[in-house]
Design a protein around this motif. Structure first.
Motif, PDB file in Angstrom:
ATOM      1  N   PRO A  92       6.954  -0.965  -3.520  1.00  0.00           N
ATOM      2  CA  PRO A  92       6.749  -1.924  -2.436  1.00  0.00           C
ATOM      3  C   PRO A  92       7.179  -3.410  -3.081  1.00  0.00           C
ATOM      4  CG  PRO A  92       4.886  -0.451  -2.689  1.00  0.00           C
ATOM      5  CD  PRO A  92       5.682  -0.157  -3.904  1.00  0.00           C
ATOM      6  N   PHE A  93       7.907  -3.919  -2.430  1.00  0.00           N
ATOM      7  CA  PHE A  93       8.304  -5.294  -2.574  1.00  0.00           C
ATOM      8  C   PHE A  93       7.024  -6.241  -2.887  1.00  0.00           C
ATOM      9  CE2 PHE A  93       9.960  -9.802  -2.083  1.00  0.00           C
ATOM     10  CZ  PHE A  93      10.786  -9.717  -2.818  1.00  0.00           C
ATOM     11  N   GLY A  94       6.864  -6.949  -3.869  1.00  0.00           N
ATOM     12  CA  GLY A  94       5.599  -7.918  -3.924  1.00  0.00           C
ATOM     13  C   GLY A  94       4.488  -7.055  -5.002  1.00  0.00           C
ATOM     14  N   MET A  95       4.719  -6.052  -5.212  1.00  0.00           N
ATOM     15  CA  MET A  95       3.771  -5.192  -5.968  1.00  0.00           C
ATOM     16  C   MET A  95       4.463  -4.662  -7.245  1.00  0.00           C
ATOM     17  SD  MET A  95       1.644  -2.689  -3.620  1.00  0.00           S
ATOM     18  CE  MET A  95       1.461  -1.397  -5.013  1.00  0.00           C
ATOM     19  N   LYS A  96       3.554  -4.312  -8.453  1.00  0.00           N
ATOM     20  CA  LYS A  96       3.815  -3.862  -9.490  1.00  0.00           C
ATOM     21  C   LYS A  96       4.125  -2.323  -9.606  1.00  0.00           C
ATOM     22  CE  LYS A  96       4.390  -7.188 -13.198  1.00  0.00           C
ATOM     23  NZ  LYS A  96       3.845  -7.932 -14.167  1.00  0.00           N
ATOM     24  N   GLY A  97       5.213  -1.764  -9.792  1.00  0.00           N
ATOM     25  CA  GLY A  97       5.345  -0.462 -10.068  1.00  0.00           C
ATOM     26  C   GLY A  97       5.190   0.546  -8.395  1.00  0.00           C
ATOM     27  N   LYS A  98       5.274   1.710  -8.801  1.00  0.00           N
ATOM     28  CA  LYS A  98       5.453   2.625  -7.589  1.00  0.00           C
ATOM     29  C   LYS A  98       3.993   3.058  -6.684  1.00  0.00           C
ATOM     30  CE  LYS A  98       5.735   7.151  -9.545  1.00  0.00           C
ATOM     31  NZ  LYS A  98       6.848   8.072  -9.923  1.00  0.00           N
ATOM     32  N   LYS A  99       4.663   3.299  -5.590  1.00  0.00           N
ATOM     33  CA  LYS A  99       3.023   3.792  -4.747  1.00  0.00           C
ATOM     34  C   LYS A  99       3.629   4.845  -3.950  1.00  0.00           C
ATOM     35  CE  LYS A  99      -0.417   1.597  -1.926  1.00  0.00           C
ATOM     36  NZ  LYS A  99      -1.041   0.380  -1.413  1.00  0.00           N
ATOM     37  N   LYS A 100       2.695   5.726  -3.724  1.00  0.00           N
ATOM     38  CA  LYS A 100       2.855   6.888  -2.666  1.00  0.00           C
ATOM     39  C   LYS A 100       3.064   6.381  -1.390  1.00  0.00           C
ATOM     40  CE  LYS A 100       1.365  11.527  -4.007  1.00  0.00           C
ATOM     41  NZ  LYS A 100       0.321  12.576  -3.922  1.00  0.00           N
ATOM     42  N   LEU A 101       4.023   6.786  -0.436  1.00  0.00           N
ATOM     43  CA  LEU A 101       4.130   6.279   0.956  1.00  0.00           C
ATOM     44  C   LEU A 101       2.875   6.481   1.663  1.00  0.00           C
ATOM     45  CD1 LEU A 101       6.242   4.666   2.441  1.00  0.00           C
ATOM     46  CD2 LEU A 101       7.155   6.861   3.383  1.00  0.00           C
ATOM     47  N   GLU A 126      -2.058   0.333   5.167  1.00  0.00           N
ATOM     48  CA  GLU A 126      -1.754  -0.354   6.192  1.00  0.00           C
ATOM     49  C   GLU A 126      -2.248   0.046   7.732  1.00  0.00           C
ATOM     50  OE1 GLU A 126       1.374  -3.049   6.184  1.00  0.00           O
ATOM     51  OE2 GLU A 126       0.600  -2.947   4.204  1.00  0.00           O
ATOM     52  N   LYS A 127      -3.036   1.018   7.551  1.00  0.00           N
ATOM     53  CA  LYS A 127      -3.742   1.513   8.571  1.00  0.00           C
ATOM     54  C   LYS A 127      -2.645   1.950   9.916  1.00  0.00           C
ATOM     55  CE  LYS A 127      -8.136  -0.570   7.854  1.00  0.00           C
ATOM     56  NZ  LYS A 127      -8.664  -1.879   7.752  1.00  0.00           N
ATOM     57  N   LEU A 128      -1.635   2.618   9.411  1.00  0.00           N
ATOM     58  CA  LEU A 128      -0.875   3.288  10.377  1.00  0.00           C
ATOM     59  C   LEU A 128      -1.513   4.469  11.013  1.00  0.00           C
ATOM     60  CD1 LEU A 128       1.270   1.138   9.328  1.00  0.00           C
ATOM     61  CD2 LEU A 128       2.886   3.009   9.550  1.00  0.00           C
ATOM     62  N   SER A 129      -1.203   4.583  12.263  1.00  0.00           N
ATOM     63  CA  SER A 129      -1.691   5.832  13.013  1.00  0.00           C
ATOM     64  C   SER A 129      -0.719   6.932  12.857  1.00  0.00           C
ATOM     65  CB  SER A 129      -1.796   5.524  14.625  1.00  0.00           C
ATOM     66  OG  SER A 129      -0.512   5.136  15.077  1.00  0.00           O
ATOM     67  N   LEU A 130      -1.061   7.940  13.184  1.00  0.00           N
ATOM     68  CA  LEU A 130      -0.385   9.273  12.898  1.00  0.00           C
ATOM     69  C   LEU A 130       0.962   8.965  13.659  1.00  0.00           C
ATOM     70  CD1 LEU A 130       0.423  11.962  11.766  1.00  0.00           C
ATOM     71  CD2 LEU A 130      -0.833  13.132  13.349  1.00  0.00           C
ATOM     72  N   VAL A 140      11.083   0.572   3.888  1.00  0.00           N
ATOM     73  CA  VAL A 140      10.162   1.300   4.900  1.00  0.00           C
ATOM     74  C   VAL A 140      10.543   0.458   6.206  1.00  0.00           C
ATOM     75  CG1 VAL A 140       8.038   2.035   5.528  1.00  0.00           C
ATOM     76  CG2 VAL A 140       8.673   2.006   3.081  1.00  0.00           C
ATOM     77  N   ILE A 141      11.362   0.820   7.067  1.00  0.00           N
ATOM     78  CA  ILE A 141      11.919  -0.040   7.936  1.00  0.00           C
ATOM     79  C   ILE A 141      10.821  -0.595   8.804  1.00  0.00           C
ATOM     80  CG2 ILE A 141      13.572  -0.082   9.996  1.00  0.00           C
ATOM     81  CD1 ILE A 141      15.408   2.012   8.740  1.00  0.00           C
ATOM     82  N   GLY A 142      10.893  -1.871   9.064  1.00  0.00           N
ATOM     83  CA  GLY A 142       9.913  -2.631   9.881  1.00  0.00           C
ATOM     84  C   GLY A 142       8.464  -3.025   9.033  1.00  0.00           C
ATOM     85  N   TYR A 143       8.554  -2.168   7.826  1.00  0.00           N
ATOM     86  CA  TYR A 143       7.070  -2.607   7.083  1.00  0.00           C
ATOM     87  C   TYR A 143       7.184  -3.102   5.469  1.00  0.00           C
ATOM     88  CZ  TYR A 143       5.048   0.344  10.970  1.00  0.00           C
ATOM     89  OH  TYR A 143       4.662   0.851  11.923  1.00  0.00           O
TER      90      TYR A 143
END
Lengths: 436, 436
Positions: free
Chosen positions: A373-382, A389-393, A411-414
Motif C-alpha cells: 500500500p502506498f504510504g506504508m512500509k512493506g506488504k499487506k494482505k489485501l 478499510e471496513k469494506l462490506s462484502l 486497488v482501483i478507487g482505494y
C-alpha cells in the motif's frame, strides 16, 4: 346466445372506436370469435399471427387458416415465424415462456412501427379462473391469484368478462370455423384437468361463478396494487442504491410493522425461495448469506446487502498498451503523461511508466492477494487491507485490481501500490484516471 | 400415521408447555384427536363444550359423550347450553354466525375468569382450503381467501398445518371414538360438495396440495396485513373523526394512487356493496348519498362524510322540569338560576323561566321547522338557517332542537330563539348549559 360485445366495449374501452387495433390471432375459437366480433363492431383491425413451429404441419395449417380468415374478413394480416425451441434453449426458459416472450415482443414491435393504438388478445374469464386454480394447486401468493388484467398498457382483453361457454356458443350459432389445438403439451395437462373436472363442479355450486370471479379478481388486483403502493412508499425510506445493488438499514427495517411481510415483497422478485432464512438474516451474524439463483442477500454489520450473482466476475481483462482511453466493462481507463505530481482524487494515480509491463490486467481480488500500500512500509494482505478499510462484502467483490505481471498496481478507487509509484529515477510520469 | 404434534407445538407455540389451556371440543373427530394429542403431550388442559341445542337428542348425546371423554382423559370439563336459535333471531344473524359468536364469547369469558392462557380449537388445513374455495365460488376479496390464522390473540389452532386425512388416520390407528355430526344444515351443502368432489380432484393434481396451500395462506395473510398497514398509515392523513362519524377530504383522497382500491379498503367493513356508486362519489354532485345496510357515505362540498344509519333519531325526549341536571342520550342539560347575563359559549343560553312550558322536548329537526334566531328580526326557516351556516348533511342531522310547546327554544349548539330570551320583564333568569 347474444354476446353484448359492442356495449361492453363502449363501457370498458370507450376509446377503441377511433383506434387502429392489432388482434392477436391463433386460429383457435377464442381469437376467431374476437376477430369476428371486432369486424361486426366496425373496428379498424389488423390480424397478427405467430407461427411458433411447435406442431409441424398443424402449425402450417393454422397459418394457412389465418390467411384465409383475413381474406374473408377483408383485413390486413401479419404473420411471423419463430424458432421457439432454440429461443427457449438459449434463454433457459420453458417453451411456453419463450412463446409468450416472443409473441408479446413482436406485437409490441408491430404496434410501435406501424402505429397501432391497441393490441387485443382473446383471453376470457375461464382462462383467468383456470390460472388461478393452477397456481392455487401449485402454491402461490397474491400475485399468482390476480390473473391477467383487462387492460395492461396498450394490451386490452375485451373478452375477459365473458366465459368460454358464451364464446363457444357464439361461435356455433354464427357458424364460424376455427382450428382445434390438438397439442397435449405437458403444461396443458393440469389446465385441461382443471377445465374439464374442477371448474364444472364449481359451476354446479354457483352458475354465476364467472361473474363473481371477475369481481373477486378486481378486488384481488386492488389489494395487490395497494401492497405495491405501500412498498413503493416504504422503499426510499429503507433502501439505498449502491454500486453493487441495494443496501437496507436493519435498524430501519425493524421499525416497520410486519417486517417479514415487507421483506417478502421486497425480495420476492429476486428469486428467493428460502423465506425463513431470509427473515432470519435480520438477527443473523454478520457475513451470513442467503442465495437465490440470481441474487444474494448478505447480512453486513448494520445492513442487508442485495447483489446480483454475476458470472462475469471471474474474467480477466487486458489493457494492451497505454492508449489514450481504454474502455472495459467496469469502466474507462485514461492514460496521460504528466510533467509532475499534483493533488488527485481516489480515481486517479500517478505511475512510473517504466515499471509497468504491458499488457496490464484488470481482475477481481482473490484470497492470498497482497500488495504494498502506498504510504506504508512493506506488504499487506489485501483481505487485511479491506478489513481495515471496513469494506462490506459486496464492496470487496465489486472492487477491481489493476495488475502488472500479476503484481497489484492499484486497488482501483482505494489505494495505489508503492512499487509502481513515481520516484527520483522516474523518467516518464503517467497519470491514470478510472471512471466507473 | 405418525402425527408429529409435540414437535409441531415446540416449533409453533413454544410457550404452551407451561400454560393452562382450554380445548374447545364438539365431540367430532378433529377435536377428540386434539384433546388426545394434548393429553399425550402432557399439556395442562380442560375441555369446553357448547351445547347449541340444534339437533335434539343428538346434541344431548354429544354432551354425554364429551362428559365421558373428560372422565377418561381425567381432565376438567365445562359445558354450557345456548339458546342458539333465539339468539340468531334476536340479532338477525344466521344460526352459524350465532353459534360462532356464542362459542367464542363463552370461551373468552371462561379464559378470563378462570385464568386460562390459551384456547385451542381443532381447525385443520382442509377447513381453510374448503373455506377458501367456498368464498371463491361465492365471490370474495383477499379477506375471504386468507382463512383462519394459526394464532389469533389467545386462540391457537395447533392442528392447522395438518390435513383431515392425517387427523382421521390418527384417530383410526389410535382406536379413538368420536361423534359423527349428521347435520345437513343448508350451509353445509356447499362445504360437503367441495370436500367430497372438488378437493379430491385438486389433490390428484398435487398430492402435496395442503402443504403448498399452507404456504399460500401465509403469503396471502402477509399481503393482507400489508394492505392493513398501508391503510392504517394513510388513515390519519385522509380521515378526520367527527361527531357524526368520519369525514374524508376529497382533494386529499385524489392525491393517493389507486384511490378506488383505497376506498374499497376504507369502506368495506361498513357493509357497502355498490362499489361503482361509492367510487363515483368522488366526482358526484354534492348531496349524493350511497347507502349500506348500516351506514351512509355522503358527498359534501369538499368531503366525503361517513355516518351510521341510526333509528334512534326519530325519538323525542322530554325534560319534565328544570331539575338541576337532566341526562339524555345526546348529552346533559344543566339548569341554573342566574342573577344577570354574562358572556357564554355556544353550549349555554339564558332563558326567561316564565316563558317556558314544561315538559320541554328535545328532538331532531324536520322539514318546515322555523324559529326566531336570536339577534335577528322575525322568523327564519331552519333549513335556510342551516344553509347560511354552511352545515353539512350529517351536521344538520346530528343537530338537536330544544322545544317548548313545539316552538324552538334553542338550536342546540348553534343559536337561541329570541322569543324565549331574557327581557326587561323577566323575573327569573335560567342559564341552560348543554354538554354533549
Amino acid at each position: 346466445m347474444f354476446l353484448p360485445f359492442k356495449d361492453h366495449l363502449k363501457e370498458h374501452f370507450p376509446k377503441v372506436e377511433q383506434s387502429r387495433i392489432l388482434v392477436a390471432i391463433s386460429g383457435g375459437v377464442d381469437s376467431v370469435v374476437l376477430a369476428h366480433l371486432c369486424k361486426k363492431a366496425n373496428l379498424d383491425i389488423s390480424l397478427a399471427h405467430c407461427n411458433f413451429h411447435l406442431r409441424g404441419e398443424e402449425s402450417e395449417g393454422d397459418e394457412a387458416f389465418v390467411l384465409e380468415l383475413a381474406d374473408a374478413l377483408e383485413v390486413e394480416v401479419f404473420i411471423e415465424s419463430f424458432e421457439t425451441e432454440a429461443y427457449a434453449r438459449s434463454k433457459k426458459i420453458s417453451i411456453q415462456m419463450a412463446a409468450r416472450e416472443l409473441r408479446y415482443h413482436w406485437f409490441e414491435e408491430l404496434r410501435e412501427t406501424l402505429d397501432f393504438d391497441y393490441i387485443f388478445t382473446a383471453h376470457h374469464a375461464n382462462d383467468n379462473l383456470e390460472t388461478f386454480l393452477i397456481n392455487l394447486v401449485r402454491g402461490t401468493g397474491l400475485e399468482g391469484l390476480t390473473g391477467i388484467p383487462e387492460k395492461n398498457g396498450a394490451i386490452l382483453r375485451p373478452l375477459l368478462s365473458f366465459s368460454r361457454a358464451e364464446i363457444e356458443e357464439y361461435a356455433h350459432n354464427s357458424h364460424l370455423k376455427w382450428r382445434e389445438d390438438s397439442s397435449n403439451a405437458s403444461g396443458k395437462y393440469m389446465r385441461n384437468k382443471i377445465r374439464q373436472e374442477v371448474v364444472p363442479k364449481l359451476l354446479e355450486l354457483n352458475p354465476q361463478l364467472l361473474e363473481s370471479f371477475n369481481n373477486t379478481q378486481e378486488h384481488l388486483q386492488q389489494s395487490a396494487v395497494l401492497v405495491e403502493d405501500y412498498i413503493s412508499a416504504l422503499f426510499p425510506r429503507i433502501a439505498k442504491q449502491e454500486d453493487y445493488g441495494y443496501s437496507f438499514r436493519i435498524k430501519m427495517l425493524k421499525t416497520i410493522p410486519n417486517v417479514r411481510a415487507v421483506m417478502y415483497q421486497l425480495f420476492k422478485s429476486f428469486g428467493f425461495t428460502e423465506w425463513n432464512d431470509v427473515y432470519e438474516l435480520l438477527e443473523a451474524q454478520p457475513g451470513k448469506i442467503v442465495y437465490s439463483k440470481t441474487h444474494r442477500l448478505i447480512k453486513d454489520r448494520e445492513k442487508l446487502l442485495l447483489t446480483t450473482l454475476s458470472s462475469e466476475d471471474e474474467r480477466e481483462y487486458e489493457i494492451l498498451a497505454e492508449e489514450e482511453v481504454v474502455m472495459l466493462p467496469m469502466g474507462t481507463f485514461q492514460f496521460e503523461t504528466a510533467r509532475e505530481l499534483s493533488e488527485v482524487g481516489k480515481d486517479s494515480i500517478f505511475l512510473d511508466q517504466n515499471k509497468l509491463k504491458f499488457p496490464l490486467t484488470v481482475r477481481k481480488w482473490e484470497e492470498g492477494d497482497h500488495f504494498h500500500p502506498f504510504g506504508m512500509k512493506g506488504k499487506k494482505k489485501l483481505s487485511k487491507f479491506f478489513k481495515d478499510e471496513k469494506l462490506s462484502l459486496p464492496e470487496k467483490e465489486n472492487c477491481w485490481l489493476l495488475c502488472s505481471d500479476d503484481e497489484i498496481v492499484w486497488v482501483i478507487g482505494y489505494r495505489a501500490d508503492a512499487r509502481f509509484g513515481v520516484d527520483e529515477k522516474t523518467s516518464t510520469i503517467l497519470k491514470l484516471t478510472f471512471t466507473p
